[in-house]
Design a protein around this motif. Sequence first.
Motif, PDB file in Angstrom:
ATOM      1  N   ALA A  95       0.817  -1.209   0.000  1.00 41.10           N
ATOM      2  CA  ALA A  95       0.000   0.000   0.000  1.00 41.10           C
ATOM      3  C   ALA A  95       0.855   1.266   0.000  1.00 41.10           C
ATOM      4  N   ASP A  96       0.357   2.263  -0.705  1.00 44.55           N
ATOM      5  CA  ASP A  96       0.940   3.605  -0.706  1.00 44.55           C
ATOM      6  C   ASP A  96      -0.004   4.487   0.111  1.00 44.55           C
ATOM      7  N   TRP A  97       0.365   4.733   1.347  1.00 42.56           N
ATOM      8  CA  TRP A  97      -0.521   5.430   2.282  1.00 42.56           C
ATOM      9  C   TRP A  97      -0.425   6.942   2.057  1.00 42.56           C
ATOM     10  N   PRO A  98      -1.519   7.617   1.738  1.00 42.21           N
ATOM     11  CA  PRO A  98      -1.469   9.070   1.574  1.00 42.21           C
ATOM     12  C   PRO A  98      -1.188   9.768   2.904  1.00 42.21           C
ATOM     13  N   ASN A  99      -0.547  10.888   2.828  1.00 39.86           N
ATOM     14  CA  ASN A  99      -0.118  11.608   4.026  1.00 39.86           C
ATOM     15  C   ASN A  99      -1.258  12.455   4.590  1.00 39.86           C
ATOM     16  N   LYS A 100      -1.582  12.239   5.871  1.00 36.46           N
ATOM     17  CA  LYS A 100      -2.564  13.051   6.600  1.00 36.46           C
ATOM     18  C   LYS A 100      -3.865  13.204   5.816  1.00 36.46           C
ATOM     19  N   ALA A 101      -4.421  12.079   5.413  1.00 41.60           N
ATOM     20  CA  ALA A 101      -5.587  12.091   4.528  1.00 41.60           C
ATOM     21  C   ALA A 101      -6.899  11.748   5.231  1.00 41.60           C
ATOM     22  N   TYR A 102      -6.846  11.120   6.406  1.00 41.55           N
ATOM     23  CA  TYR A 102      -8.061  10.613   7.047  1.00 41.55           C
ATOM     24  C   TYR A 102      -8.149  11.083   8.494  1.00 41.55           C
ATOM     25  N   ASP A 103      -9.407  11.111   8.974  1.00 44.52           N
ATOM     26  CA  ASP A 103      -9.671  11.483  10.366  1.00 44.52           C
ATOM     27  C   ASP A 103      -9.826  10.259  11.268  1.00 44.52           C
ATOM     28  N   MET A 104     -10.083   9.108  10.669  1.00 44.33           N
ATOM     29  CA  MET A 104     -10.184   7.860  11.437  1.00 44.33           C
ATOM     30  C   MET A 104      -9.775   6.704  10.540  1.00 44.33           C
ATOM     31  N   VAL A 105      -9.056   5.745  11.114  1.00 46.31           N
ATOM     32  CA  VAL A 105      -8.774   4.478  10.454  1.00 46.31           C
ATOM     33  C   VAL A 105      -9.335   3.378  11.335  1.00 46.31           C
ATOM     34  N   ILE A 106     -10.091   2.458  10.725  1.00 45.25           N
ATOM     35  CA  ILE A 106     -10.577   1.310  11.489  1.00 45.25           C
ATOM     36  C   ILE A 106      -9.991   0.033  10.904  1.00 45.25           C
ATOM     37  N   CYS A 107      -9.666  -0.872  11.811  1.00 46.76           N
ATOM     38  CA  CYS A 107      -9.150  -2.190  11.434  1.00 46.76           C
ATOM     39  C   CYS A 107      -9.836  -3.206  12.333  1.00 46.76           C
TER      40      CYS A 107
END
Length: 202
Positions: A95-107
Amino acid sequence: MNGLSKWDERFSSEEYVYGTEPNEFLREWVTSHQPERKRVLAIAEGEGRNAVWLATLGFEVEIWDVSIPGIDKAKRLATSRNVSIQTKQIDLNEADWPNKAYDMVICIFGHFPPHVREKVFTGIQQTLRPGGLFLSEVYSTHQLAYGTGGPNDASLLYTEEMFHQLEDDFVPLVLHETVVWREEGTLHHGESAVIQYVGQKR
């Protein structure tokens, strides 16, 4: 390729093998804390039950999953609930994770080989905005004794220490290991040893 074919096979049936309702820890925490309805990334989200539920609450949700059949079922579930979600087929090992793109990540029950798990934790830190939340419920190494879901390989399971290692970058709001009852489709059913975590990015 083995991982891809495994998940494609699992999600190819009409049945939602993990059910269509959200994970109970996610439901309880979001309902009680009412985080701002902003941009969420749901990783290893499979058939979309958690992402679609968040979308019904007004979140802008994007799914990353390796399985096209899983993504297709997530889209159908979203349509049936009259919400829209974004989806991407992504192998988290690459994965290429975008920088400071989301307010929440769920796993939710995302279990990975150790080298992928390290990439995932690093990626989550990178892709969350300051103050953003990382929320997870996963099986602990004690789940092997229960056999009610999850991997049979201890290296794919979690310990509390793995989450403690995130504390340079995250303030832990919730971190505990517990035994819960989970009824999530046909593959998660019964008493389950889990770790529940919510961390806020510093």
